[in-house]
Structure formats: C-alpha cells, structure tokens
Write a protein that holds these residues in place. Structure first.
Motif, PDB file in Angstrom:
ATOM      1  N   GLY A 145       0.820  -1.206   0.000  1.00  0.00           N
ATOM      2  CA  GLY A 145       0.000   0.000   0.000  1.00  0.00           C
ATOM      3  C   GLY A 145       0.854   1.256   0.000  1.00  0.00           C
ATOM      4  O   GLY A 145       0.485   2.280  -0.598  1.00  0.00           O
ATOM      5  N   THR A 146       1.990   1.158   0.642  1.00  0.00           N
ATOM      6  CA  THR A 146       2.920   2.293   0.674  1.00  0.00           C
ATOM      7  C   THR A 146       3.398   2.666  -0.725  1.00  0.00           C
ATOM      8  O   THR A 146       3.632   3.846  -1.015  1.00  0.00           O
ATOM      9  CB  THR A 146       4.140   1.950   1.539  1.00  0.00           C
ATOM     10  OG1 THR A 146       4.667   0.672   1.111  1.00  0.00           O
ATOM     11  CG2 THR A 146       3.771   1.852   3.006  1.00  0.00           C
ATOM     12  N   VAL A 147       3.538   1.671  -1.600  1.00  0.00           N
ATOM     13  CA  VAL A 147       3.975   1.945  -2.973  1.00  0.00           C
ATOM     14  C   VAL A 147       2.951   2.821  -3.682  1.00  0.00           C
ATOM     15  O   VAL A 147       3.304   3.711  -4.467  1.00  0.00           O
ATOM     16  CB  VAL A 147       4.201   0.638  -3.752  1.00  0.00           C
ATOM     17  CG1 VAL A 147       4.647   0.933  -5.181  1.00  0.00           C
ATOM     18  CG2 VAL A 147       5.219  -0.239  -3.040  1.00  0.00           C
ATOM     19  N   GLY A 148       1.672   2.595  -3.397  1.00  0.00           N
ATOM     20  CA  GLY A 148       0.628   3.432  -3.966  1.00  0.00           C
ATOM     21  C   GLY A 148       0.780   4.881  -3.545  1.00  0.00           C
ATOM     22  O   GLY A 148       0.620   5.800  -4.362  1.00  0.00           O
ATOM     23  N   THR A 152       1.647   7.938  -6.096  1.00  0.00           N
ATOM     24  CA  THR A 152       0.686   9.028  -6.274  1.00  0.00           C
ATOM     25  C   THR A 152       1.371  10.385  -6.212  1.00  0.00           C
ATOM     26  O   THR A 152       1.004  11.315  -6.942  1.00  0.00           O
ATOM     27  CB  THR A 152      -0.424   8.938  -5.221  1.00  0.00           C
ATOM     28  OG1 THR A 152      -1.110   7.688  -5.362  1.00  0.00           O
ATOM     29  CG2 THR A 152      -1.431  10.067  -5.373  1.00  0.00           C
ATOM     30  N   ALA A 153       2.378  10.488  -5.353  1.00  0.00           N
ATOM     31  CA  ALA A 153       3.110  11.749  -5.244  1.00  0.00           C
ATOM     32  C   ALA A 153       3.798  12.107  -6.553  1.00  0.00           C
ATOM     33  O   ALA A 153       3.982  13.287  -6.872  1.00  0.00           O
ATOM     34  CB  ALA A 153       4.133  11.656  -4.111  1.00  0.00           C
ATOM     35  N   VAL A 154       4.173  11.095  -7.318  1.00  0.00           N
ATOM     36  CA  VAL A 154       4.832  11.317  -8.618  1.00  0.00           C
ATOM     37  C   VAL A 154       3.793  11.547  -9.707  1.00  0.00           C
ATOM     38  O   VAL A 154       3.938  12.442 -10.550  1.00  0.00           O
ATOM     39  CB  VAL A 154       5.734  10.119  -8.981  1.00  0.00           C
ATOM     40  CG1 VAL A 154       6.259  10.248 -10.412  1.00  0.00           C
ATOM     41  CG2 VAL A 154       6.893  10.014  -7.997  1.00  0.00           C
ATOM     42  N   MET A 155       2.749  10.757  -9.715  1.00  0.00           N
ATOM     43  CA  MET A 155       1.753  10.833 -10.778  1.00  0.00           C
ATOM     44  C   MET A 155       1.000  12.146 -10.780  1.00  0.00           C
ATOM     45  O   MET A 155       0.643  12.676 -11.826  1.00  0.00           O
ATOM     46  CB  MET A 155       0.781   9.661 -10.648  1.00  0.00           C
ATOM     47  CG  MET A 155       1.440   8.322 -10.905  1.00  0.00           C
ATOM     48  SD  MET A 155       0.296   6.957 -10.625  1.00  0.00           S
ATOM     49  CE  MET A 155       1.397   5.567 -10.883  1.00  0.00           C
ATOM     50  N   GLY A 156       0.736  12.674  -9.592  1.00  0.00           N
ATOM     51  CA  GLY A 156       0.065  13.963  -9.510  1.00  0.00           C
ATOM     52  C   GLY A 156      -1.445  13.859  -9.577  1.00  0.00           C
ATOM     53  O   GLY A 156      -2.011  12.820  -9.944  1.00  0.00           O
ATOM     54  N   TYR A 173      -9.152  16.539  -4.536  1.00  0.00           N
ATOM     55  CA  TYR A 173      -9.235  15.258  -3.844  1.00  0.00           C
ATOM     56  C   TYR A 173      -7.988  14.442  -4.137  1.00  0.00           C
ATOM     57  O   TYR A 173      -7.631  14.219  -5.297  1.00  0.00           O
ATOM     58  CB  TYR A 173     -10.472  14.486  -4.287  1.00  0.00           C
ATOM     59  CG  TYR A 173     -10.603  13.135  -3.641  1.00  0.00           C
ATOM     60  CD1 TYR A 173     -10.967  13.020  -2.302  1.00  0.00           C
ATOM     61  CD2 TYR A 173     -10.322  11.969  -4.359  1.00  0.00           C
ATOM     62  CE1 TYR A 173     -11.080  11.780  -1.699  1.00  0.00           C
ATOM     63  CE2 TYR A 173     -10.430  10.723  -3.766  1.00  0.00           C
ATOM     64  CZ  TYR A 173     -10.811  10.634  -2.434  1.00  0.00           C
ATOM     65  OH  TYR A 173     -10.896   9.394  -1.832  1.00  0.00           O
ATOM     66  N   ILE A 174      -7.311  14.027  -3.097  1.00  0.00           N
ATOM     67  CA  ILE A 174      -6.122  13.192  -3.244  1.00  0.00           C
ATOM     68  C   ILE A 174      -6.530  11.745  -2.952  1.00  0.00           C
ATOM     69  O   ILE A 174      -6.917  11.423  -1.828  1.00  0.00           O
ATOM     70  CB  ILE A 174      -5.004  13.637  -2.288  1.00  0.00           C
ATOM     71  CG1 ILE A 174      -4.630  15.098  -2.571  1.00  0.00           C
ATOM     72  CG2 ILE A 174      -3.774  12.730  -2.434  1.00  0.00           C
ATOM     73  CD1 ILE A 174      -3.610  15.673  -1.607  1.00  0.00           C
ATOM     74  N   PRO A 175      -6.467  10.874  -3.937  1.00  0.00           N
ATOM     75  CA  PRO A 175      -6.966   9.497  -3.771  1.00  0.00           C
ATOM     76  C   PRO A 175      -5.993   8.594  -3.013  1.00  0.00           C
ATOM     77  O   PRO A 175      -5.572   7.548  -3.522  1.00  0.00           O
ATOM     78  CB  PRO A 175      -7.167   9.039  -5.222  1.00  0.00           C
ATOM     79  CG  PRO A 175      -6.104   9.773  -5.981  1.00  0.00           C
ATOM     80  CD  PRO A 175      -5.997  11.128  -5.310  1.00  0.00           C
ATOM     81  N   SER A 176      -5.682   8.967  -1.805  1.00  0.00           N
ATOM     82  CA  SER A 176      -4.705   8.198  -1.025  1.00  0.00           C
ATOM     83  C   SER A 176      -5.226   6.812  -0.674  1.00  0.00           C
ATOM     84  O   SER A 176      -4.509   5.815  -0.794  1.00  0.00           O
ATOM     85  CB  SER A 176      -4.341   8.956   0.256  1.00  0.00           C
ATOM     86  OG  SER A 176      -3.764  10.204  -0.042  1.00  0.00           O
ATOM     87  N   GLN A 177      -6.491   6.754  -0.219  1.00  0.00           N
ATOM     88  CA  GLN A 177      -7.042   5.459   0.171  1.00  0.00           C
ATOM     89  C   GLN A 177      -7.171   4.524  -1.027  1.00  0.00           C
ATOM     90  O   GLN A 177      -6.958   3.320  -0.915  1.00  0.00           O
ATOM     91  CB  GLN A 177      -8.400   5.648   0.855  1.00  0.00           C
ATOM     92  CG  GLN A 177      -8.309   6.309   2.223  1.00  0.00           C
ATOM     93  CD  GLN A 177      -7.359   5.587   3.160  1.00  0.00           C
ATOM     94  OE1 GLN A 177      -7.449   4.366   3.332  1.00  0.00           O
ATOM     95  NE2 GLN A 177      -6.452   6.315   3.782  1.00  0.00           N
ATOM     96  N   GLU A 178      -7.498   5.079  -2.182  1.00  0.00           N
ATOM     97  CA  GLU A 178      -7.594   4.268  -3.385  1.00  0.00           C
ATOM     98  C   GLU A 178      -6.213   3.777  -3.823  1.00  0.00           C
ATOM     99  O   GLU A 178      -6.066   2.657  -4.320  1.00  0.00           O
ATOM    100  CB  GLU A 178      -8.252   5.065  -4.508  1.00  0.00           C
ATOM    101  CG  GLU A 178      -9.720   5.378  -4.272  1.00  0.00           C
ATOM    102  CD  GLU A 178      -9.953   6.633  -3.426  1.00  0.00           C
ATOM    103  OE1 GLU A 178     -11.108   7.055  -3.313  1.00  0.00           O
ATOM    104  OE2 GLU A 178      -8.975   7.186  -2.886  1.00  0.00           O
ATOM    105  N   GLY A 251     -10.367   5.830  -7.698  1.00  0.00           N
ATOM    106  CA  GLY A 251      -9.454   6.949  -7.507  1.00  0.00           C
ATOM    107  C   GLY A 251      -8.695   7.365  -8.749  1.00  0.00           C
ATOM    108  O   GLY A 251      -8.076   8.438  -8.776  1.00  0.00           O
ATOM    109  N   ILE A 252      -8.748   6.543  -9.804  1.00  0.00           N
ATOM    110  CA  ILE A 252      -7.892   6.802 -10.967  1.00  0.00           C
ATOM    111  C   ILE A 252      -8.275   8.088 -11.683  1.00  0.00           C
ATOM    112  O   ILE A 252      -7.413   8.829 -12.164  1.00  0.00           O
ATOM    113  CB  ILE A 252      -7.932   5.606 -11.942  1.00  0.00           C
ATOM    114  CG1 ILE A 252      -7.421   4.341 -11.237  1.00  0.00           C
ATOM    115  CG2 ILE A 252      -7.093   5.888 -13.183  1.00  0.00           C
ATOM    116  CD1 ILE A 252      -7.485   3.080 -12.080  1.00  0.00           C
ATOM    117  N   SER A 253      -9.560   8.403 -11.734  1.00  0.00           N
ATOM    118  CA  SER A 253      -9.994   9.608 -12.445  1.00  0.00           C
ATOM    119  C   SER A 253      -9.492  10.882 -11.784  1.00  0.00           C
ATOM    120  O   SER A 253      -9.500  11.956 -12.403  1.00  0.00           O
ATOM    121  CB  SER A 253     -11.520   9.647 -12.536  1.00  0.00           C
ATOM    122  OG  SER A 253     -12.103   9.742 -11.244  1.00  0.00           O
TER     123      SER A 253
END
Length: 310
Positions: A145-148, A152-156, A173-178, A251-253
């Motif tokens: 989950g940490t990899v997600g 996400t920090a890189v993908m933006g 909205y930051i999709p951290s949980q997703e 969360g992808i959208s």
C-alpha cells in the motif's frame, strides 16, 4: 552492467543521475515486467521517478527475501532506515540512490511510506503466519500500500476539474485510500499466486481464520491439497482481492491525465492474474498463474478507453 539489488551500499558514488536512472530502469524491467510495461506509458520524468522508487523498494525487499536474508537482523533494517534518511537529506549512499535523490527534488515525495515499508519488511523477520485478515492488512499496507502512496506523489492530481465555476472552491481530492487499495489488491494477488512458493519457505500468508472457516489445515496447505475446500477458500480470497481492485478504480480519475492510462493498464494486467488462478483450477501449488505478454498488449486499448471515460 546491472549491479545486484542485494549488493552492500557503497559510499563512493560513481554514476550521474541519468546513469542511476538507467540502473533503476534495468532493475524494474528485470524484476517487475508488468509494472514496467505500465511505466512505459508515463511521461519520461514520471516514469524515471517511478523506476527510482521501485529500485529502492526492490532492494528493501531483498533484505528479507533475497540471498542475504539469512543474515538480516532488526539492526540491518535500522541501518537501512538511517540510509533512507540520508537519501532524503540529499546524500545518496549507493549508485541506485542517486536517481531517488534527484526524484525527491522533482516531486513531493514523503518519507513516511518508505519508513512504513521498512517496518513491513521487519514483520517478515519474526512472522510466518497471520491469524486474522486485519493483521494481514497491516502487513499488506506496509509492503505494498505504501507503494501506492509513493507513486501518487509522482503521478500527480488532476487540478483541472477544480477550475470550473461550480467547484473552484473545492479542495483537490487526493486518492490516497484508493492508492493504498491498489497496493493491497496487488499484494493479495501476489499472496494467492505464490501460495506454493511461500509454503516451501514455511510461510502462510492466507489468514489462519480463513483456513479454519473452510476447514482446511496448515498441514494440507503444505501438502498442496487441492479439493473442494481449497477451491472454496481460494474463491473467497479472490473475491476479497477483487473488492480492493474495485475500490482502487474509483481513484484513478482523480490522477493527472497522463497517469491514468498506465495505472489502468497496471490494474487490468495484475487483476487478470486472479482469472488465471481460476482457469488453473485454483492450483497455485504447482502451477504459476501469469498473464502472457500478448494478452497484456491487447488489453491496452481497453485501458485507454477506461482512462478517457471513467
């Protein structure tokens, strides 16, 4: 020449940032073929940063699962965390770290998920069973989950949706949980795919409460018994993993437009491993479930459509 990921850290850095990124790219391509295919759909800057993150994660995993795992101790992981802190301070400890130091300057990557991953690897030093899914979830969060969160920090995040008059006052909205859910889903998939391999190392990652629920014993798992009870147990595990993939999809959208296709592609490719387990009759003891490269390629149009409309 690609240096092995379990090599001891060297204080004398001999590569440039570009050369270090190439080392990370080679490592990713060698050990994470599906993941690497997804990164090739990203912009050059983002995929390079993802390679740097993967290389660090891979080398961290090698501490407890690689050739030198027998001599890894809690002190080893403490030293590794100190090296991590040096990296975040801008002081690389290894040729692979040069790329990560550069990525940290380009993207808002937080150190905490990296620390959590080290804690997850530490769990493998003293645990070979998980009594409940709640306990397994913590492990899965830490090692995957940490990899997600890192990624996400890189993908933006897509900020364009917040520029219209009717939602310009909303916080993005930051999709951290997703992102965590996708990591959990992939790790649960790994666990189901690698049941036989883990059993040969004396490890059982399927929660013991689930074995008991289906009246299936540890001894039968080690013996590779595939019967109706095992198949029912595996159907239950697969359904759980798919629930996390569904959660991750939501969360992808919210990601930046140029990150959606690679994430959809990676999610689609990895989730199909579950279908391969099913088509193999749930025998993960002697048959390794994998998705052939041609099937990954022909699924890209579907991933593209999803990235555009979902």
């Amino acid at each position: 020449m690609l240096q092995l990921p379990d090599s001891p850290p060297c204080m004398k850095i001999s590569v440039s940032a570009e050369e270090s990124y190439q080392l990370c790219r080679q490592l990713t391509a060698k050990y994470a073929k599906t993941f690497y295919l997804g990164t090739m759909l990203m912009s050059p800057a983002k995929r390079s940063a993802i390679w740097a993150i993967y290389a660090w994660c891979r080398r961290t995993d090698e501490l407890v699962d690689g050739p030198l795992a027998a001599i890894t101790t809690p002190e080893t992981l403490e030293d590794w965390e100190k090296q991590l802190e040096s990296i975040f301070a801008g002081i690389p400890q290894h040729d692979f770290d040069v790329a990560l130091v550069d990525a940290l300057e380009r993207f808002p990557i937080d150190i905490q998920p990296f620390r959590d991953m080290i804690s997850g690897q530490g769990m493998d030093l003293y645990r070979s069973r998980y009594e409940t899914f709640d306990k397994l979830y913590l492990y899965c969060y830490r090692v995957a989950g940490t990899v997600g969160l890192m990624s996400t920090a890189v993908m933006g995040i897509d900020n364009q949706r917040y520029t219209t008059p009717w939602n310009c006052h909303q916080q993005p909205y930051i999709p951290s949980q997703e992102a965590i859910a996708l990591g959990i889903a992939c790790q649960l998939t790994n666990i189901l795919r690698d049941v036989g391999e883990d059993a040969r190392r004396g490890r059982i990652y399927i929660p013991l409460e689930d074995l008991q629920r289906f009246n299936y014993t540890e001894e039968e798992l080690f013996a590779g018994v595939v019967d109706d009870r095992w198949k029912a147990l595996m159907r239950f595990q697969i359904a759980r993993a798919r629930e996390y993939y569904v959660q991750a999809e939501k969360g992808i959208s919210h990601l930046s437009a140029d990150a959606r296709l690679p994430v959809w592609a990676a999610l689609t490719h990895y989730s199909r491993i579950l279908g391969k387990i099913e088509s193999n009759g749930y025998n993960t003891f002697s048959q390794r479930a994998y998705v052939p490269q041609w099937q990954k390629l022909i699924s890209l149009p579907l991933a593209w459509v999803r990235s555009q409309v979902l």
